[in-house]
Design a protein around this motif. Structure first.
Motif, PDB file in Angstrom:
ATOM      1  N   SER A   1      12.634-121.000 -20.766  1.00 25.43           N
ATOM      2  CA  SER A   1      12.230-121.935 -19.716  1.00 25.43           C
ATOM      3  C   SER A   1      13.462-122.595 -19.127  1.00 25.43           C
ATOM      4  O   SER A   1      14.381-122.969 -19.851  1.00 25.43           O
ATOM      5  CB  SER A   1      11.327-123.028 -20.292  1.00 25.43           C
ATOM      6  N   VAL A   2      13.447-122.723 -17.813  1.00 27.69           N
ATOM      7  CA  VAL A   2      14.559-123.342 -17.113  1.00 27.69           C
ATOM      8  C   VAL A   2      13.978-124.518 -16.333  1.00 27.69           C
ATOM      9  O   VAL A   2      13.086-124.333 -15.513  1.00 27.69           O
ATOM     10  CB  VAL A   2      15.225-122.337 -16.148  1.00 27.69           C
ATOM     11  N   ILE A   3      14.457-125.715 -16.618  1.00 24.07           N
ATOM     12  CA  ILE A   3      13.906-126.904 -15.967  1.00 24.07           C
ATOM     13  C   ILE A   3      14.852-127.284 -14.833  1.00 24.07           C
ATOM     14  O   ILE A   3      15.944-127.802 -15.071  1.00 24.07           O
ATOM     15  CB  ILE A   3      13.767-128.084 -16.960  1.00 24.07           C
ATOM     16  N   LEU A   4      14.432-127.008 -13.606  1.00 22.73           N
ATOM     17  CA  LEU A   4      15.325-127.274 -12.472  1.00 22.73           C
ATOM     18  C   LEU A   4      14.648-128.191 -11.468  1.00 22.73           C
ATOM     19  O   LEU A   4      14.536-127.880 -10.276  1.00 22.73           O
ATOM     20  CB  LEU A   4      15.759-125.957 -11.830  1.00 22.73           C
ATOM     21  N   GLY A   5      14.192-129.307 -11.957  1.00 26.01           N
ATOM     22  CA  GLY A   5      13.504-130.278 -11.128  1.00 26.01           C
ATOM     23  C   GLY A   5      12.586-131.046 -12.036  1.00 26.01           C
ATOM     24  O   GLY A   5      12.756-131.032 -13.252  1.00 26.01           O
ATOM     25  N   PRO A   6      11.570-131.700 -11.454  1.00 24.82           N
ATOM     26  CA  PRO A   6      10.646-132.399 -12.324  1.00 24.82           C
ATOM     27  C   PRO A   6       9.754-131.427 -13.098  1.00 24.82           C
ATOM     28  O   PRO A   6       9.456-130.334 -12.618  1.00 24.82           O
ATOM     29  CB  PRO A   6       9.817-133.267 -11.370  1.00 24.82           C
ATOM     30  N   CYS A   7       9.376-131.811 -14.282  1.00 22.23           N
ATOM     31  CA  CYS A   7       8.444-131.047 -15.100  1.00 22.23           C
ATOM     32  C   CYS A   7       7.761-132.119 -15.941  1.00 22.23           C
ATOM     33  O   CYS A   7       8.296-132.546 -16.957  1.00 22.23           O
ATOM     34  CB  CYS A   7       9.201-130.050 -15.968  1.00 22.23           C
ATOM     35  N   ALA A   8       6.631-132.608 -15.431  1.00 21.45           N
ATOM     36  CA  ALA A   8       6.067-133.820 -16.027  1.00 21.45           C
ATOM     37  C   ALA A   8       4.621-133.637 -16.421  1.00 21.45           C
ATOM     38  O   ALA A   8       3.939-132.747 -15.945  1.00 21.45           O
ATOM     39  CB  ALA A   8       6.191-134.979 -15.047  1.00 21.45           C
ATOM     40  N   GLY A   9       4.186-134.525 -17.297  1.00 25.26           N
ATOM     41  CA  GLY A   9       2.801-134.478 -17.758  1.00 25.26           C
ATOM     42  C   GLY A   9       2.567-133.231 -18.578  1.00 25.26           C
ATOM     43  O   GLY A   9       3.460-132.757 -19.282  1.00 25.26           O
ATOM     44  N   GLY A  10       1.373-132.668 -18.455  1.00 24.28           N
ATOM     45  CA  GLY A  10       1.009-131.490 -19.237  1.00 24.28           C
ATOM     46  C   GLY A  10       1.955-130.327 -19.021  1.00 24.28           C
ATOM     47  O   GLY A  10       2.146-129.505 -19.912  1.00 24.28           O
ATOM     48  N   ALA A  11       2.578-130.267 -17.835  1.00 26.06           N
ATOM     49  CA  ALA A  11       3.465-129.149 -17.499  1.00 26.06           C
ATOM     50  C   ALA A  11       4.586-128.965 -18.517  1.00 26.06           C
ATOM     51  O   ALA A  11       5.080-127.861 -18.698  1.00 26.06           O
ATOM     52  CB  ALA A  11       4.055-129.348 -16.108  1.00 26.06           C
ATOM     53  N   VAL A  12       4.984-130.024 -19.201  1.00 22.08           N
ATOM     54  CA  VAL A  12       6.101-129.913 -20.148  1.00 22.08           C
ATOM     55  C   VAL A  12       5.758-129.032 -21.334  1.00 22.08           C
ATOM     56  O   VAL A  12       6.648-128.559 -22.037  1.00 22.08           O
ATOM     57  CB  VAL A  12       6.542-131.283 -20.716  1.00 22.08           C
ATOM     58  N   TYR A  13       4.464-128.823 -21.565  1.00 20.57           N
ATOM     59  CA  TYR A  13       4.107-128.102 -22.775  1.00 20.57           C
ATOM     60  C   TYR A  13       4.315-126.599 -22.681  1.00 20.57           C
ATOM     61  O   TYR A  13       4.404-125.939 -23.714  1.00 20.57           O
ATOM     62  CB  TYR A  13       2.685-128.456 -23.220  1.00 20.57           C
ATOM     63  N   SER A  14       4.405-126.056 -21.483  1.00 23.34           N
ATOM     64  CA  SER A  14       4.763-124.645 -21.405  1.00 23.34           C
ATOM     65  C   SER A  14       6.200-124.448 -21.900  1.00 23.34           C
ATOM     66  O   SER A  14       6.428-123.677 -22.836  1.00 23.34           O
ATOM     67  CB  SER A  14       4.562-124.081 -20.002  1.00 23.34           C
TER      68      SER A  14
ATOM     69  N   ARG B   1      18.983-104.746 -17.888  1.00 23.87           N
ATOM     70  CA  ARG B   1      17.756-104.621 -18.686  1.00 23.87           C
ATOM     71  C   ARG B   1      16.607-105.348 -17.993  1.00 23.87           C
ATOM     72  O   ARG B   1      16.792-106.436 -17.436  1.00 23.87           O
ATOM     73  CB  ARG B   1      17.997-105.191 -20.089  1.00 23.87           C
ATOM     74  N   PRO B   2      15.394-104.769 -18.042  1.00 23.08           N
ATOM     75  CA  PRO B   2      14.275-105.302 -17.261  1.00 23.08           C
ATOM     76  C   PRO B   2      13.775-106.651 -17.778  1.00 23.08           C
ATOM     77  O   PRO B   2      13.818-106.917 -18.984  1.00 23.08           O
ATOM     78  CB  PRO B   2      13.185-104.251 -17.450  1.00 23.08           C
ATOM     79  N   ILE B   3      13.285-107.450 -16.841  1.00 24.81           N
ATOM     80  CA  ILE B   3      12.875-108.803 -17.212  1.00 24.81           C
ATOM     81  C   ILE B   3      11.804-109.301 -16.252  1.00 24.81           C
ATOM     82  O   ILE B   3      11.755-108.866 -15.103  1.00 24.81           O
ATOM     83  CB  ILE B   3      14.126-109.709 -17.191  1.00 24.81           C
ATOM     84  N   CYS B   4      10.930-110.180 -16.730  1.00 28.92           N
ATOM     85  CA  CYS B   4       9.943-110.819 -15.855  1.00 28.92           C
ATOM     86  C   CYS B   4      10.399-112.240 -15.540  1.00 28.92           C
ATOM     87  O   CYS B   4      10.999-112.903 -16.392  1.00 28.92           O
ATOM     88  CB  CYS B   4       8.574-110.883 -16.535  1.00 28.92           C
ATOM     89  N   ILE B   5      10.073-112.678 -14.334  1.00 27.70           N
ATOM     90  CA  ILE B   5      10.546-114.012 -13.939  1.00 27.70           C
ATOM     91  C   ILE B   5       9.518-114.675 -13.025  1.00 27.70           C
ATOM     92  O   ILE B   5       8.831-114.006 -12.255  1.00 27.70           O
ATOM     93  CB  ILE B   5      11.935-113.902 -13.243  1.00 27.70           C
ATOM     94  N   PHE B   6       9.389-116.000 -13.168  1.00 31.03           N
ATOM     95  CA  PHE B   6       8.678-116.765 -12.140  1.00 31.03           C
ATOM     96  C   PHE B   6       9.476-118.013 -11.825  1.00 31.03           C
ATOM     97  O   PHE B   6      10.231-118.501 -12.672  1.00 31.03           O
ATOM     98  CB  PHE B   6       7.237-117.093 -12.556  1.00 31.03           C
ATOM     99  N   ALA B   7       9.346-118.479 -10.594  1.00 31.26           N
ATOM    100  CA  ALA B   7      10.073-119.681 -10.185  1.00 31.26           C
ATOM    101  C   ALA B   7       9.168-120.528  -9.314  1.00 31.26           C
ATOM    102  O   ALA B   7       8.688-120.064  -8.275  1.00 31.26           O
ATOM    103  CB  ALA B   7      11.344-119.302  -9.428  1.00 31.26           C
TER     104      ALA B   7
ATOM    105  N   ASN C   1      10.971-123.960 -13.847  1.00 30.66           N
ATOM    106  CA  ASN C   1      10.043-125.058 -13.580  1.00 30.66           C
ATOM    107  C   ASN C   1      10.647-126.054 -12.598  1.00 30.66           C
ATOM    108  O   ASN C   1      11.731-126.596 -12.840  1.00 30.66           O
ATOM    109  CB  ASN C   1       9.714-125.788 -14.891  1.00 30.66           C
ATOM    110  N   ASP C   2       9.944-126.274 -11.499  1.00 31.35           N
ATOM    111  CA  ASP C   2      10.377-127.265 -10.507  1.00 31.35           C
ATOM    112  C   ASP C   2       9.110-127.670  -9.770  1.00 31.35           C
ATOM    113  O   ASP C   2       8.784-127.114  -8.726  1.00 31.35           O
ATOM    114  CB  ASP C   2      11.404-126.629  -9.559  1.00 31.35           C
ATOM    115  N   SER C   3       8.378-128.612 -10.334  1.00 30.48           N
ATOM    116  CA  SER C   3       7.038-128.871  -9.829  1.00 30.48           C
ATOM    117  C   SER C   3       6.635-130.328 -10.018  1.00 30.48           C
ATOM    118  O   SER C   3       6.965-130.946 -11.032  1.00 30.48           O
ATOM    119  CB  SER C   3       6.045-127.975 -10.581  1.00 30.48           C
TER     120      SER C   3
END
Lengths: 104, 514
Positions: B163-176, B86-92, B128-130
């Motif tokens: 959301s997949v947290i695979l590294g740091p995700c800090a500050g405002g970034a956590v709100y996504s 089934r179709p899906i959108c992804i970003f990494a 998320n890895d940023s």
């Protein structure tokens, strides 16, 4: 024989056998705040102390300065009274809820 | 041939960009025990299904010598593919490129794929890895985050967002992630916090490690920010695919009905529950005795364990379960369990997933900490979520349903479509002991032997009220059923509710006690 992993837990006078989670086990018992004990409301560093033990003070008199987050917070007497003791020293780094001084 | 030369040049360009942050940075990523962004995308999607977009996007920052820097893909990979066909959108986010930092081109790539997922009505997976905002881009990166949060909110309740947290995700970034429906974390890899250990140390003098502050366990067990805990990235990806198996692709669809099998007979519903309402059992075994293949997919397994939520299939159709869990805190409702279940109910309601509620609770958790933590307003979320939900709602009262807990757990009064009770059900304003002590206070005090009188009165109360028949006589429950009938009865209830159509008063939106 297996050890019973359940404990008795009371809700409305009835005891249930269950397990307790960490949050429940770690909860702090509530205590009434004694207005004669002055606590720090924020962690920080004691940068100045203006008073001595046994000194008679009025409500609003400054006791010490607690620097936290680059702000110098003047901690004042909450009432008229004799200061029993200041329990911190100049330069001391203290956590939140730490006893700063008490009043007789 | 000229065309060939151009194709060759294209291939060369693509090859360069595909290296991401380069060999050294990739080695560093791997040394941290992390997969590369591209490998992650490929591991989640069906083989050969990934189509990448915006590969050649470049930033246009000028300050701080940024004009001399090329950042491949601007530190994020976006695309479409399929999961289970089934179709899906992804970003990494690609940590090997400038630490996966978010600048305006990076954010534009993310918002592009978010817009696609909303427009095409398919789920979005964000990895998320940023390191956070790209400081050199200043306020542009803040704008980027804002654009992402806005789209998360817009898409909320329309398409499932993961959301997949695979590294740091800090500050405002956590709100996504916080705005999305499900957050996946991996032990030792995921780190989420608003202010990191260094700031906490300088400002407040408290020393704490990243792991203890915002590691995977913290968010699964303490904060409730994350929904799924995995030991490894591969395990995490399996969990994502499993979740998607249960979900509909948008709010205008029903879940994929798939042929499935009967529950495993080893979960014998007549054997699981002790007769004495004070004795515990694992309610998840009851769920397993009801769902297809005994396959119950639990959500937020490690947080607020006194309530159990999760998905299962019933004759191939996805249903959501909300169940009191007697083995933890006797299954009481409290701040966290209300929060946890209310949000899950709203998810199910948004995505046309019928809700099945299994009730066995003694009431609310008493305590100053609960009252001061706002159990009133948090508890109200559960009432709100159930009342507001218009999907088919089926309740089965297994044993205790006392007081406010009875009302809150999808009672008839909150417009449950069907309420069933086992013969062991006790629907009463409170437990027999408490009730007898209040109602017969005088008799007990006046008796020659108060304790004997108390026990007698408790027995009398039990006899009279600790059963399902008082509620049944008023029509608050529709049928008293035998435990072994439960699956059949629920399945029938869901079937006959399949065309459920009720209208709510017209409003812009309600005001839930957030």
């Amino acid at each position: 024989m297996t050890i019973d992993k359940y404990t008795d837990f009371f809700i409305e006078e009835t005891s249930y056998r269950t397990t307790l989670n960490e949050k429940f086990k770690n909860r702090k018992n509530w205590k009434k705040i004694d207005p004669k004990i002055i606590h720090s409301v924020i962690p920080g560093t004691i940068v100045d102390i203006f008073v001595n033990n046994g000194q008679l003070l009025k409500s609003g008199d400054p006791i010490l300065i607690l620097e936290a987050m680059k702000m110098r917070n003047v901690v004042c007497m909450p009432m008229d009274g004799t200061l029993k003791s200041v329990q911190v020293e100049k330069g001391q780094v203290i956590p939140k809820g730490f006893v700063l001084a008490d009043i007789e | 041939m000229a065309a060939n030369k151009k194709v060759l040049e294209f291939k060369k360009r693509r090859e360069v960009v595909l290296t991401g942050g380069g060999e050294k940075a990739i080695q560093k990523q791997v040394a941290m025990g992390k997969m590369t962004a591209r490998d992650r995308v490929l591991a989640i999607l069906d083989q050969g299904s990934f189509n990448e977009y915006d590969l050649f996007v470049e930033h246009d920052a000028r300050d701080f010598d940024m004009d001399k820097k090329t950042l491949h893909g601007d530190g994020v990979i976006i695309g479409t593919g399929t999961v289970n066909g089934r179709p899906i959108c992804i970003f990494a986010q690609d940590f090997t490129v400038a630490g996966g930092s978010l600048g305006s081109a990076h954010a534009r790539k993310i918002t592009k794929i978010m817009d696609h997922s909303l427009k095409m009505r398919m789920p979005l997976i964000g990895i998320n890895d940023s390191g956070g905002a790209r400081i050199q881009e200043g306020v542009n990166s803040l704008a980027g985050y804002g654009e992402i949060f806005f789209r998360n909110t817009l898409a909320s309740g329309v398409i499932p967002q993961i959301s997949v947290i695979l590294g740091p995700c800090a500050g405002g970034a956590v709100y996504s992630p916080a705005l999305t429906d499900f957050v996946f974390v991996v032990d030792q890899i995921s780190k989420m916090f608003i202010t990191g250990p260094e700031v906490i140390k300088t400002v407040l003098g408290e020393e704490i490690s990243m792991e203890d502050l915002g590691g995977a366990r913290v968010h699964c067990e303490i904060t409730g920010n994350a929904h799924f805990f995995a030991e490894s990235e591969i395990e995490c990806f399996e969990q994502i695919k499993k979740l998607l198996y249960f979900l509909p692709w948008s709010n205008s669809e029903k879940s994929n009905t798939q042929p499935t099998g009967l529950p495993d007979p080893k979960f014998d519903i007549t054997e699981i529950i002790p007769e004495d309402p004070r004795e515990p059992y694992d309610v998840r075994d009851v769920v397993r005795s009801l769902v297809d293949n005994s396959d119950f997919f639990e959500v937020q397994e490690l947080w607020a364990q006194n309530i159990v939520i999760g998905f299962g299939k019933l004759a191939g159709e996805t249903v959501g379960f909300v169940c009191n869990q007697p083995i933890v805190l006797a299954g009481v409702l409290d701040v966290d369990s209300s929060d946890k279940s209310a949000r899950f109910i709203r998810f199910c309601d948004a995505f046309n997933i019928p809700i099945i509620t299994l009730v066995d609770l003694p009431g609310y958790l008493p305590g100053v900490d609960q009252e001061h933590a706002g159990v009133i307003r948090h508890g109200a979320k559960l009432l709100y979520a159930y009342s507001e939900a218009t999907v088919p709602k089926v309740t089965v009262i297994l044993r205790k349903a006392y007081g406010g807990g009875y009302i809150a757990m999808n009672s008839r009064h909150l417009r449950a479509d069907f309420v069933f009770a086992w013969p062991s059900a006790e629907i009463a304003v409170m437990g027999p002991e408490g009730a007898a002590n209040i109602i017969f206070k005088r008799e007990i005090a006046a008796a020659e032997d108060p304790e004997a009188m108390r026990l007698q009165k408790v027995e009398e109360y039990k006899e009279k009220f600790a059963n399902p028949y008082v509620a049944a006589s008023k029509g608050f429950i529709d049928s008293v059923i035998e435990p072994e009938e439960t699956r059949k009865v629920i399945q029938h209830a869901i079937e006959v509710s399949s065309r459920k159509d009720i209208s709510m008063p017209r409003k812009k939106h309600g005001i839930p006690p957030f």
